[in-house]
Enzyme design. Structure first.
Site, PDB file in Angstrom:
ATOM      1  N   ASP A   1      18.409 -24.564 -15.459  1.00 16.48           N
ATOM      2  CA  ASP A   1      17.099 -24.243 -15.268  1.00 16.48           C
ATOM      3  C   ASP A   1      15.937 -25.073 -14.609  1.00 16.48           C
ATOM      4  OD1 ASP A   1      17.412 -21.800 -16.597  1.00 16.48           O
ATOM      5  OD2 ASP A   1      17.505 -23.245 -18.860  1.00 16.48           O
TER       6      ASP A   1
ATOM      7  N   HIS B   1      16.436 -22.063 -23.611  1.00 18.19           N
ATOM      8  CA  HIS B   1      17.178 -21.682 -22.501  1.00 18.19           C
ATOM      9  C   HIS B   1      17.243 -19.831 -22.527  1.00 18.19           C
ATOM     10  CE1 HIS B   1      19.935 -21.472 -19.131  1.00 18.19           C
ATOM     11  NE2 HIS B   1      21.104 -21.100 -19.994  1.00 18.19           N
TER      12      HIS B   1
END
Length: 356
Positions: A184, A212
């Site tokens: 990410d 996440h």
């Protein structure tokens, strides 16, 4: 003149002879466990590890590959391919479906194995499957891994899988267990790079806060861009708060889903690359003035509840990570950070309910 030329040639010869590539064989090999090794991310990451992208070009490796029995034939095929690749840093390959054999003496573990959510499954069903997987693997690592083994959890739900692993491997320090939010982080860097038309290497210090998952908070408030005139604030260069608080965040949050839609498969190459980035920076250190995002065990920093695996900005040195302290958090960011923390609390409660 001839003597000087001879001296220069001899000097160049000895420099080449004793270059880092030549002396790398003197470094003792380390053992790395990769679970779910016959899967797509495993297939991408294994050659990266064996080529030095995770631990550096001077570190020989012995790879322990673990997968479930139905994947044993594919696992053997991956082993053959690694051997056939004639990789100088690769000093051995263990391919097994036995978790005890896989964990014996490993210095590092990259946990790719997990049970994916399938059509018609409830969230608790998926969590229950993953709790069982990580409970068994934690026990094997607890008993058979090398002292000070460091672990990266990649399989989703990564933060909560890391928490279960910690619970069932009590002798492994919490600081030695992390989960992957570097993918990410890299996605956030890429979005700023494309928006500003700069090289991605010139962008640093984005932050991924939290889980996440789609509740993660990609934060560009502290990001820096290197320009010909020096370092500049990414926020000032973008000069568009609506984009930074809207499309930037949602694009990073939903990038995995967009890749599945386009590729008909989940992220593999980028996940493998991010896992290498995560481990390399953790072990070899982050550059001066640069931080990265890692899912780590919260001690209450930034008001995040202790006892969760939560993504924070960290710096790394000599195999240890440290949370970046003292960053300003505005009201918008605080709300986003608390929302993703709340999801992690709910996941934790759900996981613990599966233990009963």
């Amino acid at each position: 003149m001839a003597s000087l030329l001879l001296f220069q040639r001899l000097k160049k010869f000895w420099q080449c002879l004793f270059s880092s590539t030549s002396i790398s064989v003197l470094k003792p090999p380390i053992k790395i466990l990769v679970t779910g090794a016959a899967g797509q991310i495993g297939y991408a990451i294994l050659p990266m590890i064996a080529r030095g992208q995770m631990f550096g070009p001077d570190q020989p490796v012995i790879i322990h590959m673990l997968d479930i029995s139905p994947a044993s034939e594919a696992l053997e095929g991956v082993k053959m391919e690694l051997i056939d690749s004639a990789l100088p840093l690769l000093r051995g390959v263990v391919a097994t479906t036995d978790v005890v054999e896989a964990c014996k003496g490993v210095n590092f573990a990259v946990m790719l194995a997990g049970f994916p959510r399938k059509e018609g499954m409830e969230r608790k069903d998926v969590m229950s499957k993953n709790v069982a997987i990580y409970k068994a693997q934690a026990s094997a690592l607890e008993q058979h891994a090398a002292p000070n083994c460091k672990i990266l959890v990649v399989a989703n739900p990564a933060n909560t899988n890391a928490l279960i692993l910690k619970e069932f491997a009590p002798s492994i320090p919490a600081k030695n267990i992390t989960c992957l939010t570097r993918l990410d982080h890299n996605r956030a860097l890429a979005q700023l790079s494309e928006r500003l038309h700069v090289h991605i290497g010139d962008v640093k210090n984005v932050i991924i806060w939290g889980n996440h998952s789609s509740t993660q908070y990609p934060d560009a408030n502290h990001a820096i861009v290197t320009t010909k005139d020096g370092e500049k604030s990414a926020k000032e260069l973008v000069a568009n708060d609506a984009w930074l608080k809207g499309e930037f965040i949602s694009t990073v949050q939903q990038r995995g889903a967009a890749i599945i839609k386009a590729r008909k498969l989940s992220s593999s190459l980028s996940a493998a690359s991010a896992a290498c980035d995560h481990m390399r920076d953790w072990i070899l250190g982050t550059p001066e003035g640069t931080w990265v995002s890692m899912g780590v065990y919260s001690d209450g920093a930034y008001g995040i509840p202790a006892g969760l695996f939560y993504s924070f900005p960290v710096t790394c040195d000599k195999g240890e990570w440290r949370t970046v302290q003292g960053l300003t958090v505005d009201e918008f960011s605080r709300a986003k950070m608390e929302a993703t923390a709340q999801e992690l609390v709910e996941e934790k409660n759900l996981a613990y309910s599966c233990l009963n």
